[in-house]
Every structure is written in structure tokens, then in C-alpha cells.
Design a protein around this motif. Sequence first.
Motif, PDB file in Angstrom:
ATOM      1  N   HIS A   1       0.847  -1.189   0.000  1.00 58.66           N
ATOM      2  CA  HIS A   1       0.000   0.000   0.000  1.00 58.66           C
ATOM      3  C   HIS A   1       0.882   1.238   0.000  1.00 58.66           C
ATOM      4  N   GLN A   2       1.185   1.716  -1.202  1.00 63.15           N
ATOM      5  CA  GLN A   2       2.068   2.876  -1.326  1.00 63.15           C
ATOM      6  C   GLN A   2       1.373   4.131  -0.819  1.00 63.15           C
ATOM      7  N   ARG A   3       2.167   5.007  -0.163  1.00 61.91           N
ATOM      8  CA  ARG A   3       1.583   6.226   0.403  1.00 61.91           C
ATOM      9  C   ARG A   3       1.843   7.457  -0.477  1.00 61.91           C
ATOM     10  N   ALA A   4       2.950   7.477  -1.204  1.00 63.47           N
ATOM     11  CA  ALA A   4       3.315   8.673  -1.982  1.00 63.47           C
ATOM     12  C   ALA A   4       2.382   8.834  -3.187  1.00 63.47           C
ATOM     13  N   PRO A   5       1.977  10.071  -3.505  1.00 63.14           N
ATOM     14  CA  PRO A   5       1.056  10.287  -4.640  1.00 63.14           C
ATOM     15  C   PRO A   5       1.581   9.734  -5.956  1.00 63.14           C
ATOM     16  N   SER A   6       2.888   9.894  -6.201  1.00 62.84           N
ATOM     17  CA  SER A   6       3.457   9.407  -7.468  1.00 62.84           C
ATOM     18  C   SER A   6       3.338   7.888  -7.557  1.00 62.84           C
ATOM     19  N   LYS A   7       3.498   7.212  -6.416  1.00 63.38           N
ATOM     20  CA  LYS A   7       3.412   5.746  -6.395  1.00 63.38           C
ATOM     21  C   LYS A   7       1.958   5.281  -6.534  1.00 63.38           C
ATOM     22  N   ILE A   8       1.040   6.017  -5.929  1.00 62.14           N
ATOM     23  CA  ILE A   8      -0.394   5.666  -6.052  1.00 62.14           C
ATOM     24  C   ILE A   8      -0.823   5.814  -7.514  1.00 62.14           C
TER      25      ILE A   8
END
Length: 196
Positions: A67-74
Amino acid sequence: QIVVDCRGHLLGRLSSIIAKELLNGQSVVLVRSEDVNMSGSLYRAKLKYANFKRKKTNSNPRHGPFHQRAPSKILWRTIRGMVPHKTARGAAALDRLKCFEGIPHPFDRKKRMVIPAALKVLRLRPERKFCKLGDLSNLFGWKHQELINRLEGQRKVKSEAFHKKRVSTLRAQKASVKKVKVSAEDQKVLEAAGFA
């Protein structure tokens, strides 16, 4: 390579268009991913993400899903869901994608595109609620929102100065072109070349 400024785009619509471009062989760089919009209130997005966060491998959560938290990763993961990433073709397509928060160095000097078919202002009725991906990330433990805001502030100051300088040089250029006198012979040459 195309650079897309994600500010004001809707997450799903942007992702589907980018996924198709990637599969067609285009290299894409997405900047300002923290400013991507999602339809629905922040509270609703928070419930959805909390529901997603519950899903894990029971025997060993380290096996994923992650569950990625960073916007770029999402944003990256949203696009991955629209690409057949387990095939060689899909993996190659994802290698052509780069996502960033803010606008880091080489891309702040490049021309940035928008995708009209994915713009919130053109696609979402004005009375509907929406939220920003950066705010959602911040709620779930992304730690760099303030840093990105500070760096973006510095970049905008530089960008403004560059823009003013560019506009003034273009004006001066136009003025000097108007002032210049061309002899009749040269005028004929220019007309023949299609510059008159």
C-alpha cells in the motif's frame, strides 16, 4: 518523450489515457502527481483507501499487496492496473513511465502537456465534490507534503522570472522586426522565398 503536468486532471481518466500511450510505445513523464484530483469527497477517498489498506497476505503481510503512500506511487499503481504488467509488453510499457511529485530539475525546463479529456474542469460537474491525491497521501502517512510545497514555491518564483524575461525579449524582437527597412530588391527575394 512527453511530459504531462497532472495538476487538475482526474485520476482514472488520466491513468487510462496514459496507459494506452505507454502500450503504444510512447515514453511519458508525469509531474505534480500530488495535484491529481479524484471525484468524491476526501472522506470518501479516505474510506476507500482504508478499505484497500486492510487487504494483505494473512500468513505474511510482507508478501503484499503493498500500500504505497506517496502520490506518485499511487498514480503509478493505478496505471499499472490498466496495463498487462505481467507480460513482457506490459512490463516494457511500465518502464517507459516516470512519476514525480512536484517538477524536479530536468523537467522544469521542458514543455508540459495537459490532457483535455481528463481535466476535472471539463469532465466533472461544478457542484460535485472532489479531492486532491496529495491530501489523501498526507492522511495516510506521506511525509513530504510541506517539502514539496516549499520546493514548488521556489520553482514558481524562478519560472515567473524566466517567463517575464522571455516575453520581454519576444516583444523586443517583434518591435525590431517592424522597425527594420528592407530595400525593394531584398523584398522581392524575401517574397520569392515566402517570407513577405
